[in-house]
Write an enzyme that holds these catalytic residues in place. Structure first.
Site, PDB file in Angstrom:
ATOM      1  CB  CYS A  60      -0.895  -0.037   1.234  1.00 44.54           C
ATOM      2  SG  CYS A  60      -2.342   1.018   1.131  1.00 44.54           S
ATOM      3  CB  CYS A 132      -3.956   1.928  -2.511  1.00 52.08           C
ATOM      4  SG  CYS A 132      -2.192   2.197  -2.305  1.00 52.08           S
ATOM      5  CB  CYS A 139       4.383  -1.943  -7.494  1.00 54.58           C
ATOM      6  SG  CYS A 139       4.914  -3.540  -6.851  1.00 54.58           S
TER       7      CYS A 139
END
Length: 190
Positions: A60, A132, A139
Site C-alpha cells: 500500500c 491501492c 510498485c
C-alpha cells in the site's frame, strides 16, 4: 551453510527425523518455529516437518491501514500455509483506528510495524497484492516470478465526519478487505 535458511528459500518440503520416509538427522539443526515448522523430539533426535509455504506481500502507500488489515486477515485465515508481509511505498506508522477496528473483529494487529517495501527486496514472493492504485503505479520491480494482483480499496484514513462516521468507514473498508482475503485464500492458497 545455514540449512534452515536454505530450506526456507527453496521452499522444499523436507522431513527430518527418525521414522519418516525421507529423513536427515542432525544435532546441529535449528529453525525458528515462526517459519511454519512443526518440531518433534524423539530419542534425542529433532524431527522437523517444514510445510511448503507461499510468501505473500501486501503493498500500500503508507503501510498504515489497508495493508495492515489485509496482513491481519491473511495471517488469520492463511495460518500455516502462508508467510505474510506488508509494506508501503512510504511508512506512515500503523493507524490506531485500524488497530481498533481489527480488534473489534478479534484480530490483533497492535504489534504490527509499518515497513518500507525496500526492506523485502531479498524475499522471493509468490504473490504481491497491491491494495491501492498509488502502490500499483509505484510498485518496485521484484526480481521474482511473483503473481501481481491489484485490488483498490478506499482509504479509510481519508474519511471525514464525526468520530463515529470515521469509524464506520474503517469498519466498511475492513469488511471489504475481509471478503477479498477470504476469496484470495480460497482461489490461490488452498
Amino acid at each position: 551453510m545455514n540449512l534452515a535458511q536454505d530450506v526456507v528459500e527453496t521452499k522444499t518440503e523436507v522431513v527430518f527425523g527418525e521414522g519418516y520416509s525421507n529423513y536427515y538427522c542432525s544435532n546441529y539443526f535449528a529453525i525458528d518455529i515462526r517459519l511454519g515448522c512443526k518440531v518433534f523430539h524423539h530419542q534425542h533426535v529433532m524431527a522437523i516437518i517444514l510445510n511448503i509455504m507461499k510468501n505473500v506481500l501486501v503493498l500500500c502507500t503508507g503501510n498504515s491501514c489497508r495493508s495492515q488489515m489485509a496482513e491481519g486477515y491473511l495471517k488469520s485465515f492463511g495460518r500455516d500455509s502462508i508467510n505474510v508481509f506488508s509494506a508501503g511505498i512510504e511508512t506512515h506508522g500503523v493507524n490506531p483506528k485500524a488497530i481498533a477496528v481489527m480488534a473489534q473483529d478479534g484480530i490483533d494487529i497492535s504489534a504490527h510495524t509499518s515497513n518500507n517495501v525496500n526492506e523485502y527486496s531479498n524475499v522471493n514472493f509468490d504473490y504481491v497484492i497491491t491494495v491501492c492504485d498509488n502502490a500499483k503505479e509505484n510498485c518496485p520491480y521484484f526480481p521474482t516470478e511473483a503473481i501481481k494482483i491489484h485490488h483498490n480499496f478506499p482509504d479509510p484514513a481519508k474519511a471525514n465526519g464525526s468520530e463515529e462516521e470515521i469509524m464506520q468507514e474503517f469498519t466498511r473498508v475492513r469488511e471489504l478487505i475481509k471478503v477479498y482475503v477470504k476469496q484470495f485464500i480460497r482461489h490461490n492458497i488452498q
